[in-house]
Design a protein around this motif. Structure first.
Motif, mmCIF file in Angstrom:
data_model
loop_
_atom_site.group_PDB
_atom_site.id
_atom_site.type_symbol
_atom_site.label_atom_id
_atom_site.label_comp_id
_atom_site.label_asym_id
_atom_site.label_seq_id
_atom_site.Cartn_x
_atom_site.Cartn_y
_atom_site.Cartn_z
ATOM 1 N N ASP A 1 74.371 -83.887 0.298
ATOM 2 C CA ASP A 1 73.025 -84.085 1.287
ATOM 3 C C ASP A 1 73.246 -84.526 2.460
ATOM 4 N N TRP A 2 74.486 -85.434 2.747
ATOM 5 C CA TRP A 2 74.464 -85.785 3.922
ATOM 6 C C TRP A 2 74.862 -84.647 5.051
ATOM 7 N N LEU A 3 75.505 -83.393 4.435
ATOM 8 C CA LEU A 3 75.933 -82.592 5.331
ATOM 9 C C LEU A 3 74.978 -81.390 5.366
ATOM 10 N N LEU A 4 74.200 -81.526 4.400
ATOM 11 C CA LEU A 4 72.828 -80.689 4.273
ATOM 12 C C LEU A 4 71.903 -81.063 5.180
ATOM 13 N N LEU A 5 71.722 -82.078 5.427
ATOM 14 C CA LEU A 5 70.897 -82.825 6.549
ATOM 15 C C LEU A 5 71.344 -82.547 7.952
ATOM 16 N N ALA A 6 72.751 -82.782 8.090
ATOM 17 C CA ALA A 6 73.278 -82.360 9.190
ATOM 18 C C ALA A 6 73.126 -80.688 9.740
ATOM 19 N N ALA A 7 73.229 -80.044 8.453
ATOM 20 C CA ALA A 7 73.195 -78.635 8.796
ATOM 21 C C ALA A 7 71.639 -78.186 9.171
ATOM 22 N N LEU A 8 70.752 -78.689 8.667
ATOM 23 C CA LEU A 8 69.302 -78.593 8.740
ATOM 24 C C LEU A 8 69.055 -78.830 10.377
ATOM 25 N N SER A 9 69.325 -79.942 10.772
ATOM 26 C CA SER A 9 69.151 -80.466 11.872
ATOM 27 C C SER A 9 69.900 -79.598 12.975
ATOM 28 N N LEU A 10 71.175 -79.063 12.765
ATOM 29 C CA LEU A 10 71.675 -78.211 13.708
ATOM 30 C C LEU A 10 70.961 -76.864 13.659
ATOM 31 N N GLY A 11 70.633 -76.307 12.523
ATOM 32 C CA GLY A 11 69.718 -74.907 12.352
ATOM 33 C C GLY A 11 68.435 -75.190 13.057
ATOM 34 N N ALA A 12 67.603 -76.386 13.182
ATOM 35 C CA ALA A 12 66.506 -76.480 13.934
ATOM 36 C C ALA A 12 66.925 -76.496 15.411
ATOM 37 N N GLU A 13 67.816 -77.044 15.908
ATOM 38 C CA GLU A 13 68.136 -77.016 17.424
ATOM 39 C C GLU A 13 68.671 -75.753 17.625
ATOM 40 N N LEU A 14 69.371 -74.934 16.834
ATOM 41 C CA LEU A 14 69.535 -73.588 17.352
ATOM 42 C C LEU A 14 68.517 -72.735 17.418
ATOM 43 N N VAL A 15 67.460 -72.834 16.457
ATOM 44 C CA VAL A 15 66.279 -72.051 16.483
ATOM 45 C C VAL A 15 65.362 -72.431 17.715
ATOM 46 N N LEU A 16 65.262 -73.511 17.916
ATOM 47 C CA LEU A 16 64.446 -74.120 19.016
ATOM 48 C C LEU A 16 64.872 -73.472 20.408
ATOM 49 N N LEU A 17 66.223 -73.574 20.637
ATOM 50 C CA LEU A 17 67.094 -73.284 21.769
ATOM 51 C C LEU A 17 66.729 -72.002 21.987
ATOM 52 N N ILE A 18 66.805 -70.773 21.046
ATOM 53 C CA ILE A 18 66.706 -69.709 21.098
ATOM 54 C C ILE A 18 65.074 -69.233 21.621
ATOM 55 N N TRP A 19 64.406 -70.125 20.656
ATOM 56 C CA TRP A 19 62.758 -69.682 21.157
ATOM 57 C C TRP A 19 62.301 -70.567 22.318
ATOM 58 N N ARG A 20 62.734 -71.851 22.554
ATOM 59 C CA ARG A 20 62.022 -72.529 23.554
ATOM 60 C C ARG A 20 62.883 -72.822 24.761
ATOM 61 N N GLY A 21 64.324 -72.591 24.662
ATOM 62 C CA GLY A 21 65.052 -73.408 25.522
ATOM 63 C C GLY A 21 64.918 -72.968 26.907
ATOM 64 N N LYS A 22 64.331 -71.631 27.138
ATOM 65 C CA LYS A 22 64.020 -71.005 28.539
ATOM 66 C C LYS A 22 62.635 -71.012 28.992
ATOM 67 N N LYS A 23 61.907 -71.565 28.009
ATOM 68 C CA LYS A 23 60.300 -71.620 28.365
ATOM 69 C C LYS A 23 59.941 -73.054 29.278
ATOM 70 N N ASN A 24 58.852 -72.812 30.043
ATOM 71 C CA ASN A 24 58.196 -73.856 30.904
ATOM 72 C C ASN A 24 59.318 -74.778 31.408
#
Length: 387
Positions: free
Chosen positions: A135-158
């Motif tokens: 569960d520790w590592l799953l929480l880490a993986a989900l947070s890193l997955g969120a950062e990856l998706v947001l960087l692809i989606w919003r990293g170069k916007k605004n």
């Protein structure tokens, strides 16, 4: 079953709006927007967008990604103890209070809490050990997955135009991405541990609680266009995310506590890869620098003539009606000589030239909507040096 479901949804909603992290994130986002607008006005005498767009950037993309990740979290029954939940929230809150966006990385609090479980003893620490390694590592993986998706989606916007000084004292333009995303992630907390904390209430066996994950991203694009430089940043995040998934899977399959040592490894790899791209960016010849290409465009304002002409950041206005320009001053002097028609030769960073033209009206002189690399509008503005 229906009563338990409604009860669980009720506690989820309460934890969503009662969390101090949500309201602190709103406050931090508002302060960031005020600072951005003030900086843009000092540098360019105009703002690129309204203050509320920063608040929307903090909440809306994060809530969309959080909804998807919460489905995964609930499906895999990610469970944490009450003490873990409180300790993580306190650390997250304190990091947000610093106001430094790049410090907001969920891996940081996770590594700190993991260090406490390794090196300290006591009843309170035992409650942290109740959280499984997977569960520790799953929480880490989900947070890193969120950062990856947001960087692809919003990293170069605004992006926000900015100015820095070279070591030789020349003004260099850059596009600043300074974002705070707030991810609401639903996790389970044992009802018995909540009853120990709040004995006057009765809880279901497992209570779905919203755990907020603030994710900060700060980067000044100077050496390449964001479209180009965002790729290695995404590749670095992807590598870290894949490594976190491998660690979480290994912990789940073996149940060995040794996999928890992967947390600091993830943090170190994440920081090293990010710093590597920052060095790459700064080692390259600045893209937003006036010179042989003409006067460089840092940005355009929406619904202005420059935007209608298709001018984009990174391009340089080489000639105005056949006359070479190399600064904002020479550009505006040239367009005054050639009214009522404006014909621009625009050069991109590869040296390719295209033409942009339109009728030129008297009011356009101060309202073209082009943000150039030039001296700041407010001479008292502090400009940092690009290291």
């Amino acid at each position: 079953m229906g009563v338990e479901l409604l009860d669980g949804i009720g506690w989820t909603v309460i934890s969503l709006f009662a969390s101090p992290i949500l309201w602190l994130a709103v406050l931090v986002s508002f302060l960031l927007s005020m600072r951005r607008v003030k900086r843009e006005r000092n540098l360019f005498r105009s703002r690129t967008r309204s203050k509320r767009t920063d608040l929307f950037e903090t909440l809306i993309p994060g809530f969309v990604v959080g909804l998807v990740l919460s489905v995964i979290s609930v499906s895999l029954t990610l469970t944490v103890s009450t003490e873990f939940l409180i300790a993580f929230m306190v650390l997250t809150f304190l990091i947000m209070l610093t106001g430094v966006i790049r410090f907001n990385l969920p891996l940081g609090p996770l590594v700190l809490l993991a260090g406490v479980t390794w090196f300290m003893t006591g009843d309170r620490v035992d409650s942290l050990r109740d959280v499984t390694v997977s569960d520790w590592l799953l929480l880490a993986a989900l947070s890193l997955g969120a950062e990856l998706v947001l960087l692809i989606w919003r990293g170069k916007k605004n992006l926000s135009p900015s100015l820095v000084l070279s070591k030789r004292g020349r003004y260099i333009g850059g596009l600043s991405s300074n974002k705070l995303w707030l991810i609401p992630l639903v996790v389970f907390v044992p009802g018995s541990s909540l009853e120990t904390l709040i004995p006057q209430w009765s809880f279901p066996e497992f209570v779905p609680i919203v755990l907020f994950l603030p994710i900060g991203f700060s980067f000044l694009f100077t050496g390449q266009l964001p479209d180009q430089l965002i790729r290695p940043l995404i590749q670095g995040r992807l590598l870290t995310f894949v490594l976190s998934v491998v660690l979480a899977a290994g912990a789940f399959l073996t149940g060995q506590a040794v996999w928890l040592y992967g947390l600091p490894v993830l943090l170190i790899v994440h920081l090293i890869l990010h710093q590597r791209i920052k060095r790459l960016n700064r080692s390259q010849t600045p893209l937003f620098l006036n010179g042989k290409r003409g006067v460089v465009i840092l940005g355009t304002l929406p619904e202005k003539p420059a935007s209608e002409m298709g001018l984009v950041p990174g391009e340089a206005i080489y000639k105005v009606n056949g006359e070479f320009v190399e600064s904002e001053k020479s550009f505006y002097e040239a367009i005054q000589k050639h009214k009522p028609y404006l014909r621009l030769e625009v050069m991109n960073h590869n040296g390719d030239v295209r033409f942009a033209q339109r009728a030129f009206y008297e009011q356009d002189h101060h309202d073209l909507g082009i943000l150039f690399v030039s001296e700041p509008g407010n001479k008292r503005t502090k400009i940092r040096t690009l290291q």
